[in-house]
Design an enzyme around this catalytic site. Sequence first.
Site, PDB file in Angstrom:
ATOM      1  N   GLY A 157       0.769  -1.218  -0.038  1.00 24.81           N
ATOM      2  CA  GLY A 157      -0.162  -0.134   0.041  1.00 24.81           C
ATOM      3  C   GLY A 157       0.792   1.312  -0.009  1.00 24.81           C
ATOM      4  N   GLU A 175       4.064  -6.145   1.859  1.00 24.12           N
ATOM      5  CA  GLU A 175       3.975  -6.731   0.500  1.00 24.12           C
ATOM      6  C   GLU A 175       3.800  -5.625  -0.423  1.00 24.12           C
ATOM      7  OE1 GLU A 175      -0.030  -8.653   1.055  1.00 24.12           O
ATOM      8  OE2 GLU A 175       0.978 -10.397   1.844  1.00 24.12           O
ATOM      9  N   PRO A 176       4.959  -5.015  -0.637  1.00 28.00           N
ATOM     10  CA  PRO A 176       4.987  -3.695  -1.685  1.00 28.00           C
ATOM     11  C   PRO A 176       4.872  -4.334  -3.180  1.00 28.00           C
ATOM     12  CG  PRO A 176       7.087  -4.187  -0.692  1.00 28.00           C
ATOM     13  CD  PRO A 176       6.200  -5.225  -0.175  1.00 28.00           C
ATOM     14  N   GLY A 177       4.040  -3.607  -3.700  1.00 23.07           N
ATOM     15  CA  GLY A 177       4.190  -3.871  -5.397  1.00 23.07           C
ATOM     16  C   GLY A 177       4.655  -2.416  -5.713  1.00 23.07           C
ATOM     17  N   ARG A 184      -4.053   2.526 -15.882  1.00 24.04           N
ATOM     18  CA  ARG A 184      -4.296   3.353 -14.755  1.00 24.04           C
ATOM     19  C   ARG A 184      -5.238   4.488 -14.949  1.00 24.04           C
ATOM     20  NH1 ARG A 184      -1.322   4.763 -11.088  1.00 24.04           N
ATOM     21  NH2 ARG A 184      -2.243   3.913  -9.275  1.00 24.04           N
ATOM     22  N   TYR A 207      -8.808   4.516 -13.578  1.00 19.40           N
ATOM     23  CA  TYR A 207      -8.989   5.253 -12.154  1.00 19.40           C
ATOM     24  C   TYR A 207      -8.980   6.976 -12.316  1.00 19.40           C
ATOM     25  CZ  TYR A 207      -7.125   0.737 -10.751  1.00 19.40           C
ATOM     26  OH  TYR A 207      -6.977  -0.698 -10.745  1.00 19.40           O
ATOM     27  N   CYS A 266     -10.991   3.651 -28.995  1.00 22.61           N
ATOM     28  CA  CYS A 266     -12.017   4.342 -29.158  1.00 22.61           C
ATOM     29  C   CYS A 266     -12.719   4.570 -27.865  1.00 22.61           C
ATOM     30  CB  CYS A 266     -12.990   3.611 -30.074  1.00 22.61           C
ATOM     31  SG  CYS A 266     -11.956   3.376 -31.675  1.00 22.61           S
ATOM     32  N   GLU A 267     -12.269   5.542 -26.902  1.00 20.86           N
ATOM     33  CA  GLU A 267     -12.700   5.849 -25.864  1.00 20.86           C
ATOM     34  C   GLU A 267     -12.510   7.168 -25.533  1.00 20.86           C
ATOM     35  OE1 GLU A 267     -13.499   1.897 -23.198  1.00 20.86           O
ATOM     36  OE2 GLU A 267     -13.088   3.750 -21.886  1.00 20.86           O
ATOM     37  N   TYR A 314       1.355  -2.276 -12.359  1.00 20.32           N
ATOM     38  CA  TYR A 314       0.247  -2.269 -12.761  1.00 20.32           C
ATOM     39  C   TYR A 314      -0.094  -1.504 -14.189  1.00 20.32           C
ATOM     40  CZ  TYR A 314      -0.582  -3.347  -7.819  1.00 20.32           C
ATOM     41  OH  TYR A 314      -0.374  -3.752  -6.774  1.00 20.32           O
TER      42      TYR A 314
END
Length: 413
Positions: free
Chosen positions: A255, A293-295, A333, A337, A365-366, A394
């Site tokens: 996190g 648990e770092p990502g 991302r 988000y 196309c968005e 990610y």
Amino acid sequence: MWWENEFVTARKRRLYLGGRSAEEIAGRHGTPLLVYGRRQILANYETLVRTFSKTSRLPLRVCYAMKANPHREILRLLRRQGAWIDAVSPREVEEALRAGFSARRILFTGTSLGHADLRRAFRVDGLTVNIDALEQLELMQELKKKEFREKTIRVSVRWNPGIGRGFNPRAITAGARSTDGTPIKFGVEKSKVLAAFEKASSSGFLPVGLHQHLGSGWVDEDYEVVSTAVDRMIAMASRAEKEGFRLEFLDFGGGFGPRYEERQRVFPLRRYAAHITRRIAEAGLRVEAIAVEPGKYLVADAGVLLLGVQYLKESYGQLFACVNSGTYNSLPRPAIYPQARHHIVHCGRVYDGKMRPVTVAGNLCETGDVFGKEIPMPVPQSGDILAVLGAGAYGRSMASNFNLRDIPEEVFI
Ligand code: LLP
């Protein structure tokens, strides 16, 4: 520049990645391209270990959240440093084993697991299976009875401490509901945790740890909530010890975020480490190790996405750099988000006197397919290369072939 690190630097107004010109790298390998810096990953790992070792003599298990980026090179690199693994699917477990991690160093934290997933996990000798629900434990009991009767299987309990924190509602993974009202599916609620330990041990599993994961992308302002959740975890671990369960590790999840944008104040990692250490000592817990648990923290700022500008478009007063990849194909991302920010740099002219707000638009196309909105930069031309920073976590791991577009190649520097 605020974003410079061991990997990404500006020299004479040009962008360099690991000491090599970003434009040259793009020329050699083509764009779109994901470029990763080994040394930055190592530097992040060392900073984390050093920060915790300053406050604690308890061994730290850095369990890399491989969902952030499961590239085998990254797994191997971190394994050589002594990392452990947070895996969330049978395939992630198997990839970690293939990269040379021993099963003993893998914590398997799945959710919505069925017999087929559990069977694949139980077959791996030494793996620790993290229990997400009492109901999951029932499936585990059934399977053990039928097919793994003689086997000792290490388990831990993922509990939900009732509060969570993350950079957006979808990245908050503890509490009853997220900030947008979504009921949170993860973990065992407080009143059921001891029952989970009891049930597990009475059915022949070996409980070895307690785990929580509050969410992703913490910044400085999140500290109060996060430290309260640490206190709750310590209280729960004390109760478990009093009931006679011998916990080998406490896992506080991932996190803590890297710096994605200039105005962001980073999460106070040192204070967090000191708080965990102090609370464990005060409670007199007999745990042998702390786990995190770092990502993002390990890999986000060690990755850059290089994009080629197809053309510059002006429409209703807006300036668009139209680039040769889509967000969903390389770094979803910013499209999925609204709170996600990625700084974008013009590789050939990092800055000059005439900066204009440019929206970097992908080829899907968005309308949401933009890597960055109105980012100040020297106006790019067709053929110029742009670098999206913070693309190591990610990005590739969430990329798809949406619109039947290719996923970029990945190279290491
Ligand atoms: N441990 C568990 C059990 C997790 O579910 C996660 C992330 C982590 C550790 C690592 O969190 P980190 O240190 O990377 O923040 N797709 C989102 C992030 C979702 C993270 C989900 N779980 C994003 O792109 O921001």
